[in-house]
Design a protein around this motif. Structure first.
Motif, short mmCIF file in Angstrom:
data_model
loop_
_atom_site.label_atom_id
_atom_site.label_comp_id
_atom_site.label_asym_id
_atom_site.label_seq_id
_atom_site.Cartn_x
_atom_site.Cartn_y
_atom_site.Cartn_z
N MET A 12 92.38 51.28 -67.52
CA MET A 12 93.42 50.83 -68.44
C MET A 12 94.07 49.55 -67.96
N PHE A 13 94.14 49.38 -66.62
CA PHE A 13 94.80 48.21 -66.06
C PHE A 13 93.82 47.37 -65.27
N SER A 14 94.07 46.07 -65.28
CA SER A 14 93.21 45.13 -64.56
C SER A 14 93.99 44.58 -63.37
N ASP A 15 93.44 43.55 -62.73
CA ASP A 15 94.16 42.91 -61.64
C ASP A 15 95.14 41.87 -62.14
N ASP A 16 95.15 41.60 -63.43
CA ASP A 16 96.07 40.63 -64.03
C ASP A 16 97.24 41.40 -64.66
N ILE A 17 98.28 41.61 -63.88
CA ILE A 17 99.41 42.42 -64.32
C ILE A 17 100.07 41.83 -65.55
N ASP A 18 100.28 40.53 -65.55
CA ASP A 18 100.97 39.90 -66.68
C ASP A 18 100.16 40.03 -67.97
N ALA A 19 98.84 39.89 -67.87
CA ALA A 19 98.00 40.07 -69.06
C ALA A 19 98.06 41.51 -69.55
N ASP A 20 98.07 42.46 -68.63
CA ASP A 20 98.18 43.87 -69.02
C ASP A 20 99.49 44.13 -69.76
N LEU A 21 100.57 43.58 -69.25
CA LEU A 21 101.87 43.78 -69.90
C LEU A 21 101.92 43.13 -71.28
N ARG A 22 101.34 41.95 -71.41
CA ARG A 22 101.30 41.29 -72.73
C ARG A 22 100.50 42.12 -73.72
N ARG A 23 99.41 42.70 -73.24
CA ARG A 23 98.60 43.54 -74.12
C ARG A 23 99.40 44.75 -74.61
N LEU A 24 100.13 45.38 -73.72
CA LEU A 24 100.95 46.53 -74.11
C LEU A 24 102.07 46.11 -75.07
N ALA A 25 102.68 44.97 -74.78
CA ALA A 25 103.79 44.51 -75.62
C ALA A 25 103.32 44.16 -77.03
N ASP A 26 102.07 43.70 -77.16
CA ASP A 26 101.55 43.26 -78.47
C ASP A 26 100.86 44.38 -79.23
N ASP A 27 100.74 45.54 -78.63
CA ASP A 27 100.05 46.66 -79.27
C ASP A 27 101.02 47.41 -80.19
N PRO A 28 100.83 47.32 -81.51
CA PRO A 28 101.77 47.98 -82.42
C PRO A 28 101.74 49.51 -82.31
N GLN A 29 100.70 50.05 -81.72
CA GLN A 29 100.60 51.50 -81.58
C GLN A 29 101.20 52.00 -80.27
N PHE A 30 101.56 51.09 -79.38
CA PHE A 30 102.07 51.49 -78.07
C PHE A 30 103.56 51.84 -78.20
N PRO A 31 103.97 53.05 -77.84
CA PRO A 31 105.35 53.48 -78.09
C PRO A 31 106.39 52.84 -77.18
N HIS A 32 105.93 52.15 -76.13
CA HIS A 32 106.89 51.56 -75.18
C HIS A 32 106.73 50.04 -75.11
N SER A 33 106.46 49.43 -76.27
CA SER A 33 106.27 47.98 -76.28
C SER A 33 107.54 47.24 -75.88
N ASP A 34 108.71 47.79 -76.22
CA ASP A 34 109.96 47.14 -75.80
C ASP A 34 110.06 47.12 -74.28
N ALA A 35 109.71 48.22 -73.63
CA ALA A 35 109.73 48.27 -72.17
C ALA A 35 108.77 47.25 -71.59
N ALA A 36 107.59 47.10 -72.19
CA ALA A 36 106.63 46.11 -71.71
C ALA A 36 107.19 44.70 -71.85
N ARG A 37 107.90 44.44 -72.95
CA ARG A 37 108.50 43.10 -73.12
C ARG A 37 109.58 42.85 -72.08
N HIS A 38 110.35 43.88 -71.76
CA HIS A 38 111.35 43.71 -70.70
C HIS A 38 110.67 43.42 -69.36
N ALA A 39 109.56 44.08 -69.10
CA ALA A 39 108.82 43.83 -67.86
C ALA A 39 108.33 42.39 -67.80
N ILE A 40 107.82 41.89 -68.92
CA ILE A 40 107.36 40.50 -68.98
C ILE A 40 108.51 39.55 -68.69
#
Length: 360
Positions: free
Chosen positions: A1-29
């Motif tokens: 699920m996760f790669s070595d590119d943490i920032d890319a992983d977080l962007r993917r989660l933040a942009d996923d409309p089906q991901f229930p914690h996209s706000d948390a991912a945006r805060h992490a970014i």
């Protein structure tokens, strides 16, 4: 699920409309880009906390001081010990019988040096004001006292069983301070005297591949890392006591404002962990971290833990714009010293990507 590119992983989660914690991912970014502790708090305060929000918190803090790794020792005496350790690892027969310091350095650094280099006699030319041997404020609990120029433990040595538990718990860095708190629970079952004893008697590193390798490069780092682990363990001591009247709160506050030492910021780190977990404690903890940073910055001499305190201030819940400015000033001062020729701290060690232990 996760790669070595943490920032890319977080962007993917933040942009996923089906991901229930996209706000948390945006805060992490945002935290990784701007460093505002309010974004970390927002992740921890997610309205639907779960294993995944723990993972996002850990992702946000990757390769960030205190969130994921403890700052390396910067003291001159620790640098000498690391050099001795490196040269011995390369096969050189090197012995040091005496060292001279222009000014006193923290007792943990001096003890770590002797753990690595052997029974070195250290001469200290000066104890400039404020005297490092004097607590920042009166305390009940302490782990160091001074016999003239020499720091000595003020508590008994820990039992062998306590050291065994420490080695089991602290063999790896924490994925995040939140999961570190959970991993430290076995330490909380030990007697308080054993926990305090480990802070000043500094048990040797566990015999694992990680620490055998670090013994060839930065052997003092174990002693810097194990103290925050012990302080996380103190958070579990007598956990049934209400926080405001608890022994664990009193102990950690006393250690933070005792004699100037690595133990000071280790104890504050544990208090910052409380602040993330318990919103009602955030105001007090922020004030404590700022007060200790202010004391370090006000000293008209080098305070080797000042930059570390500043890094901790930046990740403390409730950190204000004024707090950030003070921390930035302390960090800039340390960087200026590095630019003038002082040895910069090494990079944080590589670690296994064990992201979390689930919250209790």
């Amino acid at each position: 699920m996760f790669s070595d590119d943490i920032d890319a992983d977080l962007r993917r989660l933040a942009d996923d409309p089906q991901f229930p914690h996209s706000d948390a991912a945006r805060h992490a970014i945002r935290f990784r880009a701007e460093g505002d502790a309010a974004d970390l708090v927002a992740i921890e305060d997610d309205p639907h906390p779960c294993q995944m929000t723990d993972v996002i918190f850990a992702l946000a803090g990757q390769q960030r001081p205190w969130l994921n790794w403890v700052p390396m020792p910067t003291e001159a005496i620790a640098n000498v010990a690391n050099e001795v350790g490196r040269r011995r690892a390369q096969g050189e027969d090197i012995e040091i019988t005496g060292l001279g310091l222009s000014a006193a350095e923290p007792p943990s650094a001096m003890t770590a040096c002797r753990r690595v280099a052997g029974p070195v006699e250290v001469g200290v030319a000066d104890f400039p004001r404020p005297d490092i041997r004097t607590p920042v404020r009166p305390v009940r609990y302490s782990v160091w006292r001074y016999d003239g120029e020499n720091p000595v433990p003020s508590v008994p040595a820990p039992a062998p069983e306590a050291v065994r538990v420490l080695h089991e718990v602290a063999a790896e860095p924490w994925p995040s301070l939140l999961s570190g708190y959970l991993q430290a629970a076995p330490l909380g079952k030990l007697p308080l005297d054993d926990l305090l004893g480990m802070l000043s008697h500094l048990p040797e590193a566990p015999d694992t591949p990680r620490w055998r390798h670090l013994a060839t490069t930065t052997p003092t780092y174990w002693y810097r890392l194990m103290q925050p682990w012990v302080c996380l363990g103190i958070l579990h001591h007598a956990a049934d006591e209400p926080w405001l009247v608890s022994t664990r709160r009193e102990v950690l506050m006393d250690l933070a404002f005792g004699v100037e030492d690595w133990v000071s910021d280790a104890a504050l780190f544990a208090l910052v962990t409380v602040a993330f977990r318990e919103p009602e404690q955030r105001h007090e903890v922020r004030a404590l971290v700022r007060a200790r940073l202010d004391a370090a910055m006000a000293a008209p001499r080098l305070v080797t833990i000042e930059e570390s305190l500043a890094r901790l201030m930046l990740v403390t819940p409730g950190c204000t714009a004024d707090d950030r400015a003070a921390a930035a000033e302390a960090i800039a001062r340390a960087e200026e010293d590095d630019a003038e020729g002082e040895e910069a701290a090494p990079e944080p060690p590589k670690k296994k990507r064990r992201w979390w232990r689930h919250r209790d």
